[in-house]
Scaffold this active site. Structure first.
Site, PDB file in Angstrom:
ATOM      1  N   GLU A 150      -6.803   4.786   7.578  1.00  0.00           N
ATOM      2  CA  GLU A 150      -6.754   6.405   7.201  1.00  0.00           C
ATOM      3  C   GLU A 150      -8.075   6.759   6.403  1.00  0.00           C
ATOM      4  O   GLU A 150      -8.212   8.150   6.592  1.00  0.00           O
ATOM      5  CB  GLU A 150      -5.518   6.528   6.466  1.00  0.00           C
ATOM      6  CG  GLU A 150      -4.080   6.215   7.094  1.00  0.00           C
ATOM      7  CD  GLU A 150      -3.136   5.734   6.517  1.00  0.00           C
ATOM      8  OE1 GLU A 150      -2.802   5.469   5.254  1.00  0.00           O
ATOM      9  OE2 GLU A 150      -2.097   5.286   7.384  1.00  0.00           O
ATOM     10  N   SER A 157       3.560  -1.347  10.284  1.00  0.00           N
ATOM     11  CA  SER A 157       4.962  -1.435  10.823  1.00  0.00           C
ATOM     12  C   SER A 157       5.546  -2.688  10.293  1.00  0.00           C
ATOM     13  O   SER A 157       6.427  -3.161  11.148  1.00  0.00           O
ATOM     14  CB  SER A 157       5.241  -1.055  12.158  1.00  0.00           C
ATOM     15  OG  SER A 157       4.886   0.279  12.305  1.00  0.00           O
ATOM     16  N   GLY A 209       2.770   3.032  10.800  1.00  0.00           N
ATOM     17  CA  GLY A 209       3.566   3.929  10.500  1.00  0.00           C
ATOM     18  C   GLY A 209       4.369   4.250  11.906  1.00  0.00           C
ATOM     19  O   GLY A 209       4.945   5.210  11.998  1.00  0.00           O
ATOM     20  N   HIS A 219      -9.729   1.169   5.165  1.00  0.00           N
ATOM     21  CA  HIS A 219      -8.536   1.296   5.720  1.00  0.00           C
ATOM     22  C   HIS A 219      -8.615   2.501   6.674  1.00  0.00           C
ATOM     23  O   HIS A 219      -9.520   3.431   6.550  1.00  0.00           O
ATOM     24  CB  HIS A 219      -7.564   2.059   4.819  1.00  0.00           C
ATOM     25  CG  HIS A 219      -5.821   1.942   5.117  1.00  0.00           C
ATOM     26  ND1 HIS A 219      -5.760   2.922   6.197  1.00  0.00           N
ATOM     27  CD2 HIS A 219      -4.928   1.181   5.105  1.00  0.00           C
ATOM     28  CE1 HIS A 219      -4.377   2.671   6.321  1.00  0.00           C
ATOM     29  NE2 HIS A 219      -4.015   1.658   5.790  1.00  0.00           N
ATOM     30  N   ASN A 273       1.010  -1.327  -0.081  1.00  0.00           N
ATOM     31  CA  ASN A 273       0.074  -0.028  -0.133  1.00  0.00           C
ATOM     32  C   ASN A 273       0.852   1.147   0.017  1.00  0.00           C
ATOM     33  O   ASN A 273       1.496   1.524   0.943  1.00  0.00           O
ATOM     34  CB  ASN A 273      -0.852  -0.051   1.382  1.00  0.00           C
ATOM     35  CG  ASN A 273      -1.616   1.268   1.288  1.00  0.00           C
ATOM     36  OD1 ASN A 273      -1.764   1.937   0.322  1.00  0.00           O
ATOM     37  ND2 ASN A 273      -2.618   1.338   2.479  1.00  0.00           N
ATOM     38  N   TRP A 274       1.076   1.887  -1.189  1.00  0.00           N
ATOM     39  CA  TRP A 274       2.088   2.819  -1.366  1.00  0.00           C
ATOM     40  C   TRP A 274       1.483   4.157  -0.703  1.00  0.00           C
ATOM     41  O   TRP A 274       2.103   5.400  -0.621  1.00  0.00           O
ATOM     42  CB  TRP A 274       2.309   3.134  -2.734  1.00  0.00           C
ATOM     43  CG  TRP A 274       3.157   2.086  -3.196  1.00  0.00           C
ATOM     44  CD1 TRP A 274       3.710   1.123  -2.744  1.00  0.00           C
ATOM     45  CD2 TRP A 274       3.633   2.013  -4.638  1.00  0.00           C
ATOM     46  NE1 TRP A 274       4.189   0.492  -3.647  1.00  0.00           N
ATOM     47  CE2 TRP A 274       4.348   1.116  -4.725  1.00  0.00           C
ATOM     48  CE3 TRP A 274       3.701   2.868  -5.617  1.00  0.00           C
ATOM     49  CZ2 TRP A 274       5.075   0.492  -6.002  1.00  0.00           C
ATOM     50  CZ3 TRP A 274       4.257   2.506  -6.793  1.00  0.00           C
ATOM     51  CH2 TRP A 274       5.117   1.536  -6.920  1.00  0.00           C
ATOM     52  N   LYS A 275       0.076   4.378  -0.427  1.00  0.00           N
ATOM     53  CA  LYS A 275      -0.529   5.552   0.274  1.00  0.00           C
ATOM     54  C   LYS A 275      -0.276   6.640  -0.922  1.00  0.00           C
ATOM     55  O   LYS A 275      -0.456   6.430  -2.044  1.00  0.00           O
ATOM     56  CB  LYS A 275       0.165   5.544   1.575  1.00  0.00           C
ATOM     57  CG  LYS A 275      -0.165   4.534   2.311  1.00  0.00           C
ATOM     58  CD  LYS A 275      -0.334   4.600   3.800  1.00  0.00           C
ATOM     59  CE  LYS A 275      -0.299   3.364   4.864  1.00  0.00           C
ATOM     60  NZ  LYS A 275      -0.111   3.507   5.959  1.00  0.00           N
ATOM     61  N   GLU A 313      -5.488  -4.473  10.875  1.00  0.00           N
ATOM     62  CA  GLU A 313      -4.241  -3.410  10.963  1.00  0.00           C
ATOM     63  C   GLU A 313      -4.614  -2.503  12.242  1.00  0.00           C
ATOM     64  O   GLU A 313      -5.671  -1.843  12.091  1.00  0.00           O
ATOM     65  CB  GLU A 313      -4.478  -2.455   9.778  1.00  0.00           C
ATOM     66  CG  GLU A 313      -3.838  -3.024   8.554  1.00  0.00           C
ATOM     67  CD  GLU A 313      -3.436  -2.101   7.616  1.00  0.00           C
ATOM     68  OE1 GLU A 313      -2.343  -2.324   6.931  1.00  0.00           O
ATOM     69  OE2 GLU A 313      -4.123  -1.109   7.355  1.00  0.00           O
ATOM     70  N   GLY A 322       2.769  -0.720   4.293  1.00  0.00           N
ATOM     71  CA  GLY A 322       2.892   0.411   3.972  1.00  0.00           C
ATOM     72  C   GLY A 322       4.073   1.227   3.636  1.00  0.00           C
ATOM     73  O   GLY A 322       4.698   0.972   2.923  1.00  0.00           O
ATOM     74  N   GLY A 323       4.775   1.814   4.528  1.00  0.00           N
ATOM     75  CA  GLY A 323       6.021   2.388   4.595  1.00  0.00           C
ATOM     76  C   GLY A 323       7.183   1.718   3.734  1.00  0.00           C
ATOM     77  O   GLY A 323       7.801   2.209   2.961  1.00  0.00           O
TER      78      GLY A 323
END
Ligand code: 13P
Length: 259
Positions: free
Chosen positions: A101, A219, A179, A99, A13-15, A173, A240-241
């Site tokens: 976010e 994470s 993050g 998600h 997930n590159w956001k 999640e 993610g990150g």
């Protein structure tokens, strides 16, 4: 997914990253190169929507595409939105729904998430449904309650026949792990996974509950990735990150390919 021969799945997930198409292409081509060498893992990339059309993939492609979001209606006057049909047309196979976010920054309610799931399933996009508790909810020991409630509300009015084994993925999640560099213990993720299967069992029965692929996200890095599969019985990861750093992401893929 108790079947040992079933493929594991890693979703990037590159956001809202990276900033340019050329960087995005560079990361994707590094991932594709690795994917060619690895047969036992399904690799899925969820780039920002603006890159999706540029990344169109085919049936035979080693890396599949996911959207990070979609609208709950098929078409119409919804400025700024993207529909499930447009995603299908762009070669997208998966869509992230619910998600945290989106829930927290864009006001997505359980009802909206439910509508999106219904439409994604109707239009044969595989939803990746995200559930998880906030830090306050964890502190108040409400994790099981939150997971159950988010799952049940998201799946309301979706019949068993619409949810066959491979057309819905569920990602646990915890919001506080996203993050932050902090993760739950492997045991905590195992408990969450067992609870998710139990809840699915009570809605759709054992056949689906046993087979539905469960992912962990929050994470994840190359060092901790393997444990979520081996110790928490997750079938895959939602990253993610670390997924926009090619070396780190390839490290995660390699980790999973050898366990
Ligand atoms: P991080 O891997 O950056 O914690 O993000 C997880 C996530 O939100 C994936 O959907």
């Amino acid at each position: 997914m108790e079947n040992k021969n079933a493929k594991r799945i890693i979703i990037a997930n590159w956001k809202m990253n990276p900033e340019t198409l050329s960087e995005a292409k560079e990361i994707l081509s590094a991932i594709k190169k690795e994917a060619k060498k690895i047969e036992n893992i399904n690799i899925v990339v969820a780039p920002p929507a603006i890159y999706l059309g540029r990344f169109k993939t085919g049936e035979s492609d080693d890396v599949k595409l996911a959207a990070q979001n979609m609208h709950w209606e098929e078409k119409g006057a919804f400025t700024g939105e993207i529909s499930s049909l447009m995603l299908k047309d762009a070669g997208v196979e998966y869509v992230i729904v619910g998600h945290s976010e989106r829930r927290n920054y864009f006001g997505e309610t359980d009802e909206i998430i439910n509508k999106k799931l219904i439409l994604a399933l109707k239009n044969r996009l595989t939803p990746i449904l995200c559930v998880g508790e906030s830090f306050e909810e964890k502190r108040a020991e409400k994790t099981p309650e939150i997971i159950k409630s988010q799952l049940t509300k998201a799946l309301e009015n979706i019949r068993q026949k619409q949810v066959q084994s491979k057309n819905l993925l569920i990602a646990y999640e915890p919001v506080w792990a996203i993050g932050s560099g902090t993760t739950p213990s492997y045991d905590d993720v195992l408990s969450a996974n067992l609870l998710i299967r139990k809840t699915i069992n009570s809605i759709y029965g054992r056949g689906i509950a046993e087979k539905i692929p469960l992912l962990y996200g929050g994470s994840v890095n190359a060092k901790n990735a393997g444990g979520f599969i081996e110790k928490s019985r997750a079938d895959g990861l939602l990253v993610g990150g670390a997924s926009i750093k090619a070396t780190e992401f390839l490290g995660i893929i390699r980790q999973l390919s050898i366990i």
